[in-house]
Write a protein that holds these residues in place. Structure first.
Motif, PDB file in Angstrom:
ATOM      1  N   GLU A  91       0.825  -1.207   0.000  1.00 21.56           N
ATOM      2  CA  GLU A  91       0.000   0.000   0.000  1.00 21.56           C
ATOM      3  C   GLU A  91       0.861   1.260   0.000  1.00 21.56           C
ATOM      4  N   TYR A  99     -11.499  -0.538   1.215  1.00 18.84           N
ATOM      5  CA  TYR A  99     -10.699  -1.705   0.860  1.00 18.84           C
ATOM      6  C   TYR A  99      -9.441  -1.400   0.073  1.00 18.84           C
ATOM      7  N   SER A 100      -9.314  -0.195  -0.472  1.00 12.82           N
ATOM      8  CA  SER A 100      -8.147   0.071  -1.311  1.00 12.82           C
ATOM      9  C   SER A 100      -7.942   1.566  -1.528  1.00 12.82           C
ATOM     10  N   TYR A 144      -4.747  -0.120  -5.369  1.00  9.90           N
ATOM     11  CA  TYR A 144      -3.981  -1.051  -4.547  1.00  9.90           C
ATOM     12  C   TYR A 144      -4.989  -1.955  -3.862  1.00  9.90           C
ATOM     13  N   SER A 145      -4.723  -3.247  -3.875  1.00  7.32           N
ATOM     14  CA  SER A 145      -5.503  -4.186  -3.069  1.00  7.32           C
ATOM     15  C   SER A 145      -4.553  -5.239  -2.521  1.00  7.32           C
ATOM     16  N   THR A 146      -4.927  -5.851  -1.432  1.00 11.52           N
ATOM     17  CA  THR A 146      -4.056  -6.849  -0.823  1.00 11.52           C
ATOM     18  C   THR A 146      -3.874  -8.063  -1.729  1.00 11.52           C
ATOM     19  N   CYS A 162      -0.354  -3.178  -6.397  1.00 12.65           N
ATOM     20  CA  CYS A 162      -0.677  -1.993  -7.202  1.00 12.65           C
ATOM     21  C   CYS A 162      -0.927  -2.447  -8.639  1.00 12.65           C
TER      22      CYS A 162
END
Length: 96
Positions: free
Chosen positions: A23, A49-50, A66-68, A72
């Motif tokens: 992140e 969430y992002s 960006y997400s887990t 990116c």
């Protein structure tokens, strides 16, 4: 070394940038993409969430996020003429 990973689903085509997986990397990721595509930096929105930023490029409304799960990445919406290959070539050249 491979710099991107690309996959497609019903929501579009996603280009994950492997050097930007956290992140905290999002601002640098967005700076790289906008610099290479010769765009002004869009405003970053923070969702539950992002992190997300949207911009127009090549006739398509692209989403940088960006997400887990994906780190990116850029999302190219379905049914547009923009290709993931075009984005990768602009950002890294032909060998990425």
């Amino acid at each position: 070394m491979k710099k991107t990973y690309t996959f497609t689903n019903a929501n579009g085509t996603f280009v994950c940038f492997l050097d930007y997986e956290e992140e905290g990397d999002f601002a640098d990721f967005l700076s790289l993409v906008c610099g290479k595509l010769e765009l002004e930096m869009p405003q970053i929105a923070e969702t539950p969430y992002s992190l997300v930023a949207e911009f127009d490029y090549g006739g398509a409304r692209l989403s940088a996020a960006y997400s887990t799960d994906a780190g990116c990445h850029l999302r190219i919406p379905p049914n547009t003429k923009m290709s993931a290959q075009t984005i990768v070539e602009k950002c890294f050249g032909l060998a990425a």
